[in-house]
Scaffold this active site. Structure first.
Site, PDB file in Angstrom:
ATOM      1  N   ASP A  14       0.834  -1.243   0.031  1.00 36.26           N
ATOM      2  CA  ASP A  14      -0.006   0.022  -0.156  1.00 36.26           C
ATOM      3  C   ASP A  14       0.890   1.091   0.023  1.00 36.26           C
ATOM      4  O   ASP A  14       2.068   1.081   0.303  1.00 36.26           O
ATOM      5  CB  ASP A  14      -0.910   0.201   1.111  1.00 36.26           C
ATOM      6  CG  ASP A  14      -0.138  -0.016   2.718  1.00 36.26           C
ATOM      7  OD1 ASP A  14       0.644  -0.776   2.595  1.00 36.26           O
ATOM      8  OD2 ASP A  14      -0.733   0.871   3.316  1.00 36.26           O
ATOM      9  N   GLU A  51       0.061  -0.998   5.726  1.00 35.36           N
ATOM     10  CA  GLU A  51       1.040  -0.665   6.687  1.00 35.36           C
ATOM     11  C   GLU A  51       1.024   0.816   7.008  1.00 35.36           C
ATOM     12  O   GLU A  51       1.174   1.380   8.050  1.00 35.36           O
ATOM     13  CB  GLU A  51       2.373  -0.912   5.935  1.00 35.36           C
ATOM     14  CG  GLU A  51       3.415  -0.512   7.047  1.00 35.36           C
ATOM     15  CD  GLU A  51       4.141   0.806   6.828  1.00 35.36           C
ATOM     16  OE1 GLU A  51       4.910   1.165   7.909  1.00 35.36           O
ATOM     17  OE2 GLU A  51       3.734   1.689   5.981  1.00 35.36           O
TER      18      GLU A  51
HETATM   19  N1  LIG Z   1       9.953   4.223   7.385  1.00 37.84           N
HETATM   20  C1  LIG Z   1       8.874   5.168   8.363  1.00 37.84           C
HETATM   21  C2  LIG Z   1       7.597   4.531   8.763  1.00 37.84           C
HETATM   22  C3  LIG Z   1       6.796   5.345   9.433  1.00 37.84           C
HETATM   23  O1  LIG Z   1       6.601   6.642   8.965  1.00 37.84           O
HETATM   24  N2  LIG Z   1       5.944   5.075  10.640  1.00 37.84           N
HETATM   25  C4  LIG Z   1       5.066   5.960  11.257  1.00 37.84           C
HETATM   26  C5  LIG Z   1       4.588   5.026  12.198  1.00 37.84           C
HETATM   27  C6  LIG Z   1       3.825   5.849  13.333  1.00 37.84           C
HETATM   28  C7  LIG Z   1       4.154   5.967  14.599  1.00 37.84           C
HETATM   29  N3  LIG Z   1       3.373   6.476  15.331  1.00 37.84           N
HETATM   30  C8  LIG Z   1       2.356   6.645  14.448  1.00 37.84           C
HETATM   31  N4  LIG Z   1       2.401   6.186  13.449  1.00 37.84           N
HETATM   32  C9  LIG Z   1       5.851   6.867  12.023  1.00 37.84           C
HETATM   33  O2  LIG Z   1       7.041   6.619  12.593  1.00 37.84           O
HETATM   34  O3  LIG Z   1       5.229   8.080  12.213  1.00 37.84           O
HETATM   35 ZN   LIG Z   2       6.811   1.883   4.399  1.00 42.21          ZN
HETATM   36 ZN   LIG Z   3       5.379   4.789   4.503  1.00 42.62          ZN
END
Ligand SMILES: NCCC(=O)N[C@@H](Cc1c[nH]cn1)C(=O)O
Ligand SMILES: [Zn+2]
Ligand SMILES: [Zn+2]
Length: 502
Positions: A109, A174
Site C-alpha cells: 500500500d 502498513e
Molecule cells: N519508515 C517510516 C515508517 C513511518 O513513518 N512510521 C510511522 C508510524 C507511526 C508511529 N506513530 C504513529 N504512526 C511513524 O514513525 O510516524
Molecule cells: Zn513503508
Molecule cells: Zn510509508
C-alpha cells in the site's frame, strides 16, 4: 534437480550480470506496480488496493512459492460504514531443513498522492529523470519488495539453487498503522516457527553511503481533551465570562516541552539508557552531512550544532512533537468562535529503556497536575492512542554480518550502522512475538522523499539493491552452515557428556 551443493558454484558475478542485463525489465515491473494507486488511507481506492495485493500474490506464486491470502476482515470507517480490509499474503518457497529460513516483511500500500500536491510528474506513472524513478511507492515500499522478488528470480532464471528457504509476509495497510497484523502473527505461530531471520527493507540510507539499520524509535501517541460544554459559543457574547477549553489546552500543551526541545514531564528521562563511551564513539564515524541535511529539511538551524548530537537526538533520545488540535478553528479567515471541545494531539518517540505504561502514567500525572493549577471547571481527558515500543538489534548477529559482507561485495564499502528515528511498530512486535532475529536492510537513498511529493528511488539503488539481496542470500547461507556445524558439534559434545555421566 540440481545437486545440493550447487551453491558453492553460484558465482556472484553471474547473478550480478543477469541483474544488470535485466534491469529494464525490473524497471518495467516497478512501473506496473506503481501504476496501481494502492492508497490505503482513502476508501475510494480500496478496490485498487485489493487488486495490488492480489497482483503481488500472483507474482510471488510465479516464483514457485506456496501463497496464502489471509482474510483480514472489515475496516470500520469514521462514518460507521465498513469496507473490506485488503488480505495479507503469507508465502513460502523451499523448506530444506539444512538451510536458513528468511522471512521478508513488506507492504504494497502507499501514502496518498495527487498531482496537485506539487508533484512534477504523475505520481502513478513511473517517470525516469536523471537516473531517478519518480512515483508514489517507488521507494516506500514497492521498489524494495520487487527488488527482493527479482533477487529470487535471478537464481531461478540461472537455474541456481536458492541458498535459503524463503517466506513472505506482505500487507496492504502498513501506512494506516498495520491494523490486524499483530493478531495475524499470533494466529500463525506455526508459520514463523521455522523462520530464522526476518528482513525489513522499509527505510532509507542516511547519506550516499550504504547503511544497515539496527534500531528504530517507538512512539507513544496521546490525545488530551478539554471540554467546556456541549456547544461552541460566540466570543463577543460569552468571551470574558467563561473558562475557555482552548485556553486550558494551549497551556497544557505548552507545559510539555521547552523551546530547546527538552521534555518537561517529570521523570520522563529516568529510564533512557545512559550514553556509554563505547556508543558515543559510534556516531563519530558515521557519514552524515549536517549542512546537506539542513538543506533537505529546508530549515535554518537545528536544535544542536554537532553531527553527534543531531544523530543522538534523532535516534537514541526521546522527542516530543505536538501534531494538532482537533475541534479548534483551523480554517482561513477570522471566525470569532470559542470552541467547546478541543483535542490536543502529541506524541513522544520512545527509546530504550523507556516503558510505555510508565510513560503513560507520567504524562497523565503531569497533565493532571498542571490542569489542577488552572482551577478550571472544564473536563480533562488524557488517553494513550498508540503505544509502539522501540526496536534495537544486536549488530553482531549473523544476519548483520551477512548483510555487511553482501554490501561490501556489491558496493565495495563497509556500510554505516544506523538507526531510524521513525517507527516501524512491527519490528519490535516481530522480535517479541516470534523471538526471531530481525534486520533492516534499506536500499533507498537519503533523498528518496518517502511520504513526500516526488517520491523516487534511483535506478542505481533499485538495481544495486537487487544485487544486495541476491548476495545476502549467499552470505547468510554460508554463515548459517558454519553456525549449524558449530551447534552440531556442540550437540555431539553435550550428548557425549550426558552419556559419560550416566
Ligand atoms: N519508515 C517510516 C515508517 C513511518 O513513518 N512510521 C510511522 C508510524 C507511526 C508511529 N506513530 C504513529 N504512526 C511513524 O514513525 O510516524
Ligand atoms: Zn513503508
Ligand atoms: Zn510509508
Amino acid at each position: 534437480m540440481l545437486p545440493l551443493h550447487a551453491n558453492a558454484a553460484t558465482k556472484l558475478e553471474d547473478l550480478f550480470q543477469h541483474i544488470d542485463a535485466h534491469q529494464d525489465d525490473f524497471v518495467q515491473s516497478l512501473k506496473d506496480w506503481v501504476a496501481v494507486p494502492s492508497d490505503s488511507s482513502d476508501p475510494r481506492f480500496r478496490e485498487q488496493l485489493i487488486r495490488m495485493v492480489q497482483m503481488t500474490a500472483e507474482r510471488i506464486r510465479t516464483l514457485g512459492a506456496t501463497v496464502q491470502l489471509v482474510d483480514m476482515g472489515l475496516e470500520t470507517l469514521h462514518g460507521g460504514q465498513t469496507i473490506q480490509f485488503p488480505p495479507a499474503i503469507l508465502a513460502q518457497l523451499g523448506n530444506s531443513t539444512d538451510k536458513a529460513t528468511v522471512c521478508f516483511y513488506g507492504h504494497v500500500d502507499v501514502q496518498p498522492a495527487k498531482k496537485e500536491d506539487g508533484w512534477k510528474t504523475d505520481p502513478y506513472t513511473i517517470t525516469e529523470i536523471n537516473g531517478n524513478l519518480y512515483g508514489r511507492g517507488a521507494t516506500d515500499n514497492k521498489g524494495p519488495v520487487l527488488a527482493w522478488i527479482h533477487a529470487i528470480d535471478t537464481y531461478i532464471a540461472l537455474q541456481k539453487t536458492i541458498p535459503v528457504n524463503l517466506k513472505f509476509i506482505i500487507e496492504g495497510v502498513e501506512e494506516t498503522g498495520s491494523p490486524g497484523l499483530e493478531e495475524l502473527l499470533k494466529g500463525h505461530e506455526e508459520f514463523f516457527s521455522d523462520v530464522d531471520y526476518i528482513v525489513i527493507s522499509d527505510n532509507v540510507w542516511l547519506s550516499r553511503k550504504p547503511a544497515l539499520t539496527y534500531g528504530t524509535r517507538g512512539n507513544a501517541y496521546f490525545f488530551v481533551e478539554v471540554e467546556s460544554g456541549k456547544k461552541d459559543l460566540h466570543s463577543g457574547t460569552f468571551g470574558g465570562i467563561i473558562h475557555e477549553s482552548m485556553r486550558d489546552l494551549v497551556y497544557l500543551l505548552a507545559s510539555l516541552a521547552d523551546t530547546a526541545g527538552h521534555i518537561l514531564i517529570p521523570g520522563i528521562y529516568d529510564d533512557v539508557a545512559p550514553l556509554t563511551e563505547e556508543e558515543s564513539k559510534l556516531y563519530e564515524s558515521i557519514d552524515f552531512d549536517m549542512e546537506e541535511h539542513k538543506n533537505n529539511t529546508e530549515v535554518n538551524t537545528f536544535l544542536y550544532n554537532t553531527k553527534e548530537e543531531i544523530l543522538q537526538h534523532m535516534w537514541r533520545y526521546p522527542s516530543l512533537s505536538i501534531h494538532g488540535i482537533e475541534g479548534a478553528f483551523a480554517g482561513v479567515g477570522t471566525k470569532t468562535v470559542i470552541p467547546s471541545k478541543v483535542i490536543g494531539k502529541f506524541s513522544i518517540r520512545q527509546v530504550p529503556n523507556m516503558k510505555i505504561p510508565v510513560v503513560e502514567k507520567l504524562v497523565k500525572k503531569h497533565l493532571e497536575d498542571v490542569f489542577a493549577k488552572l482551577n478550571s471547571p472544564n473536563k480533562l481527558k488524557v488517553s494513550l492512542e498508540i503505544g509502539a515500543m522501540p526496536w534495537v538489534a544486536n549488530v553482531d548477529d549473523p544476519q548483520y554480518e551477512a548483510a555487511r559482507t553482501a554490501i561490501r561485495k556489491v558496493f565495495g564499502v563497509t556500510p554505516d550502522m544506523i538507526r531510524d528515528g521513525s517507527t516501524i511498530p512491527l519490528a519490535r512486535t516481530f522480535q517479541d512475538l516470534t523471538k526471531k532475529k530481525v534486520i533492516m536492510i534499506p536500499i533507498g537513498g537519503a533523498d528518496d522523499g518517502e511520504h513526500s511529493q516526488n517520491e523516487k528511488i534511483s535506478r542505481s539503488n533499485y538495481i544495486q539493491g537487487t544485487k544486495l539481496f541476491a548476495s545476502f542470500f549467499l552470505e547468510l547461507a554460508k554463515l548459517h552452515e558454519d553456525l549449524q556445524k558449530k551447534s552440531n558439534s556442540n550437540q555431539v559434545k553435550i550428548s557425549q557428556r550426558i552419556r559419560s555421566q550416566t
